[in-house]
Scaffold this motif. Structure first.
Motif, PDB file in Angstrom:
ATOM      1  N   LEU A 171     -41.832   7.922 -23.024  1.00 39.32           N
ATOM      2  CA  LEU A 171     -40.595   7.558 -22.333  1.00 39.32           C
ATOM      3  C   LEU A 171     -39.837   6.534 -23.156  1.00 39.32           C
ATOM      4  O   LEU A 171     -40.375   5.480 -23.506  1.00 39.32           O
ATOM      5  N   ARG A 220     -37.510  12.403 -26.680  1.00 35.81           N
ATOM      6  CA  ARG A 220     -37.069  13.531 -25.863  1.00 35.81           C
ATOM      7  C   ARG A 220     -36.853  13.149 -24.394  1.00 35.81           C
ATOM      8  O   ARG A 220     -35.993  13.723 -23.736  1.00 35.81           O
ATOM      9  N   LYS A 221     -37.614  12.183 -23.903  1.00 34.60           N
ATOM     10  CA  LYS A 221     -37.465  11.738 -22.506  1.00 34.60           C
ATOM     11  C   LYS A 221     -36.801  10.370 -22.500  1.00 34.60           C
ATOM     12  O   LYS A 221     -37.365   9.399 -23.009  1.00 34.60           O
ATOM     13  N   LYS A 275     -34.400  15.361 -22.053  1.00 35.58           N
ATOM     14  CA  LYS A 275     -34.310  15.190 -20.609  1.00 35.58           C
ATOM     15  C   LYS A 275     -34.079  13.720 -20.315  1.00 35.58           C
ATOM     16  O   LYS A 275     -34.491  12.852 -21.095  1.00 35.58           O
ATOM     17  N   TYR A 276     -33.448  13.442 -19.187  1.00 39.14           N
ATOM     18  CA  TYR A 276     -33.083  12.052 -18.925  1.00 39.14           C
ATOM     19  C   TYR A 276     -32.981  11.766 -17.439  1.00 39.14           C
ATOM     20  O   TYR A 276     -32.869  12.668 -16.599  1.00 39.14           O
ATOM     21  N   LEU A 365     -39.079  12.523 -14.163  1.00 37.11           N
ATOM     22  CA  LEU A 365     -38.890  12.586 -15.619  1.00 37.11           C
ATOM     23  C   LEU A 365     -40.227  12.452 -16.345  1.00 37.11           C
ATOM     24  O   LEU A 365     -40.538  13.247 -17.238  1.00 37.11           O
TER      25      LEU A 365
END
Length: 370
Positions: A171, A220-221, A275-276, A365
């Motif tokens: 994250l 990515r996150k 993704k968020y 998430l």
């Protein structure tokens, strides 16, 4: 001022009861992500500024940290934990990962600690390189360069495939923008519509550049924290003859947050696998301002620690006035929230409804490994 969000009406009773849990309850036994990488300003800084030569934007002295374990001032701009600490606890870690500069002096020995995450945030920094003094803060550009250093060091211990997998599942938290808005406002007290639009546009463009750089490095996150209602902090209130919120600051904040929402949607649609979640510190703080009693607060204008009008004319120093019941205060110092506020923020953003985190909350998430 924003309309009340009636937080308690949006959440079930068991959810509300979590706000009343002990301040230092244990986190998850197994983290839901391999690591946390944190970027931003004083809302996320856990001690990086302690290692900088400048004297500004530091909090490694009392009364800061009075409610941190062992009453230790760590460099957090809080009486205890900040919002990032609580998000980290919900994800399953003890608290925020360590500040990068605490590891940098012996990078070859400590770099593997970075496998569990690193905090690069620096009080006083902003999205723009021009925000903050170069010798007393770490710009967002520099923070990302430091992260690139961590990646390079990890390549000496791990295969590229392992690093890519680590970062893709980790994250990345960003909490920035408030200092840029403050800096702009201090030089442009009465900007016209075009000037405001140009400023927000430049800020958002640079934010997008930072996101793309982190994506290129493997992120990515993304857990994004938007900007709180700056005009309602004790310092801006102290500048207002009426003692009310400075609405121009709040308007700039709302314009930035709106543009940030559009940016995240646009960027995620063009970067494969990104993704968020946008955690709304703005919604959380305004909900407390408008409904203080329902969440156990009594004072939403005056800072717990400081000097002058609303305790907002100077920062929290060892000689400052400090309140005794810190759980009842929204603000710790002239600009930053208390441990109690950060706790509510962490829970609302992590597992709350769309008003506090969108398009999904942080829980969804981090639990999405696809």
């Amino acid at each position: 001022m924003a309309a009340p969000l009636h937080f308690l009406l949006l959440l079930p009773l068991p959810f509300f009861s979590l706000f009343l849990a002990p301040a230092f309850s244990s986190g998850q036994k197994e983290p839901k992500v391999p690591a946390l990488y944190v970027f931003g300003d004083s809302t996320a800084d856990v001690g990086n500024n302690n290692y900088l030569p400048g004297n500004n934007a530091k909090a490694n002295f009392p009364h800061n940290g009075i409610d941190f374990p062992f009453s230790r001032p760590t460099g957090r701009f809080s009486n205890g934990y900040n919002g990032i600490d609580f998000l980290a606890r919900h994800v399953g870690f003890k608290r925020s990962p360590p500040p990068f500069l605490s590891l940098a002096s012996n990078m070859s020995h400590d770099i593997m600690r970075g496998v569990k995450g690193t905090n690069f945030a620096s009080g006083g920094s902003g999205i723009l390189d021009s925000t903050g003094s170069t010798n007393s803060t770490i710009s967002m550009t520099k923070q990302i360069q430091y992260f690139s250093t961590v990646r390079s060091q990890l390549t000496r211990r791990l295969a590229i495939e392992q690093i890519d997998e680590l970062f893709s599942k980790s994250l990345f938290i960003i909490s920035s923008g408030g200092n840029d808005i403050f800096a702009y406002f201090s030089q442009n007290r009465f900007p016209n519509v075009t000037e405001r639009q140009n400023f927000i546009s430049s800020l958002i463009t640079k934010y997008g550049d930072h996101l793309k750089e982190l994506y290129a490095l493997g992120g990515r996150k993304f857990g994004i924290v938007n900007v709180p209602p700056l005009g309602c902090c004790p310092y801006p209130r102290s500048l207002n003859p009426t003692g009310g919120c400075l609405e121009m600051l709040n308007e700039l904040t709302q314009e930035f947050n709106g543009a940030l929402k559009v940016l995240m949607n646009d960027v995620s649609s063009t970067l494969a696998g990104m993704k968020y979640s946008i955690g709304s510190s703005n919604a959380v703080v305004m909900n407390i301002v408008n409904n203080p009693g329902t969440l156990g607060f009594q004072e939403t204008k005056t800072a717990c620690c400081g000097f002058g009008k609303f305790n907002g004319e100077s920062g929290c120093t060892p000689n400052a006035t400090v309140c005794s019941d810190r759980r009842r205060y929204l603000f710790w110092d002239l600009l930053h929230p208390t441990h109690a506020t950060a706790k509510i923020f962490g829970l609302a953003v992590y597992s709350g409804p769309e008003q506090f985190a969108s398009p999904i909350n942080f829980k969804k998430l981090v639990e999405d490994y696809n």
